[in-house]
Design a protein around this motif. Sequence first.
Motif, PDB file in Angstrom:
ATOM      1  N   ARG A 140       1.015  -1.321   0.059  1.00  0.00           N
ATOM      2  CA  ARG A 140      -0.057   0.079  -0.241  1.00  0.00           C
ATOM      3  C   ARG A 140       1.000   1.280  -0.057  1.00  0.00           C
ATOM      4  O   ARG A 140       1.902   1.288   0.469  1.00  0.00           O
TER       5      ARG A 140
ATOM      6  N   CYS B 248      -1.571   7.595   0.828  1.00  0.00           N
ATOM      7  CA  CYS B 248      -2.849   7.515   0.893  1.00  0.00           C
ATOM      8  C   CYS B 248      -3.427   6.159   1.152  1.00  0.00           C
ATOM      9  O   CYS B 248      -4.632   6.058   0.899  1.00  0.00           O
ATOM     10  N   ASP B 249      -2.606   5.083   1.300  1.00  0.00           N
ATOM     11  CA  ASP B 249      -3.034   3.621   1.546  1.00  0.00           C
ATOM     12  C   ASP B 249      -3.806   3.260   0.528  1.00  0.00           C
ATOM     13  O   ASP B 249      -4.359   2.037   0.896  1.00  0.00           O
ATOM     14  N   GLU B 250      -3.654   3.592  -0.623  1.00  0.00           N
ATOM     15  CA  GLU B 250      -4.173   2.803  -1.766  1.00  0.00           C
ATOM     16  C   GLU B 250      -3.110   1.772  -2.177  1.00  0.00           C
ATOM     17  O   GLU B 250      -1.996   1.667  -2.159  1.00  0.00           O
TER      18      GLU B 250
ATOM     19  N   ASP C 155      -4.982   3.370  14.666  1.00  0.00           N
ATOM     20  CA  ASP C 155      -4.739   3.927  13.413  1.00  0.00           C
ATOM     21  C   ASP C 155      -4.163   5.353  13.552  1.00  0.00           C
ATOM     22  O   ASP C 155      -3.123   5.581  12.587  1.00  0.00           O
TER      23      ASP C 155
ATOM     24  N   HIS D  67      -0.256   4.298  13.940  1.00  0.00           N
ATOM     25  CA  HIS D  67       0.068   3.586  12.767  1.00  0.00           C
ATOM     26  C   HIS D  67       0.412   4.790  11.772  1.00  0.00           C
ATOM     27  O   HIS D  67       1.528   4.744  11.177  1.00  0.00           O
ATOM     28  N   HIS D  68      -0.457   5.641  11.626  1.00  0.00           N
ATOM     29  CA  HIS D  68      -0.194   6.665  10.829  1.00  0.00           C
ATOM     30  C   HIS D  68       1.015   7.651  10.826  1.00  0.00           C
ATOM     31  O   HIS D  68       1.846   7.835  10.101  1.00  0.00           O
TER      32      HIS D  68
END
Length: 163
Positions: A59, A63-65, A135, A138-139
Amino acid sequence: NATYYIRKQIIPPLERALVLAGINVAQWYDELPRTLRCTNLPGTARRATLSQFYAVVRRCLACDEPAEARLCAACAASPAHCVAQLILRGRELDARLATLDQLCQRCTAHPAGGGVPCTSLDCLVMFERLRVARDRDHHFAGMPAALLAIEDVRRAACSNPPY
């Protein structure tokens, strides 16, 4: 596993609710048609590994895409926008966590800044607060790697001018 959960977790509460209407849920479930699936035929047995069940998808750090490299093509094409998105996402997570902390502090009657000692397993807000905190951590833990990836893209673009 599905049969176990249906029989032990779903049918009993339905039975209690619908017994007043004269409906026998267990009997109804037993009468449902079932299909028999045979997945382990003789001679076709193969060894199963965890990697068959969990596909590893890389990923984009920003943007986690799904992405082939550390950054997706859209983020690599616009490093400034990518950094702005990282900062915005961090602010959103901080704001969401602060809101959930306030809700928990009101419910538990604890003062602000003292932490929230809620441990109620019935509280949906507590689980949401823990998820958002995870989250957020993690970010921010991934932020240095994302910034390094952006810097690598910028250096590559500077060393290979388009003309």
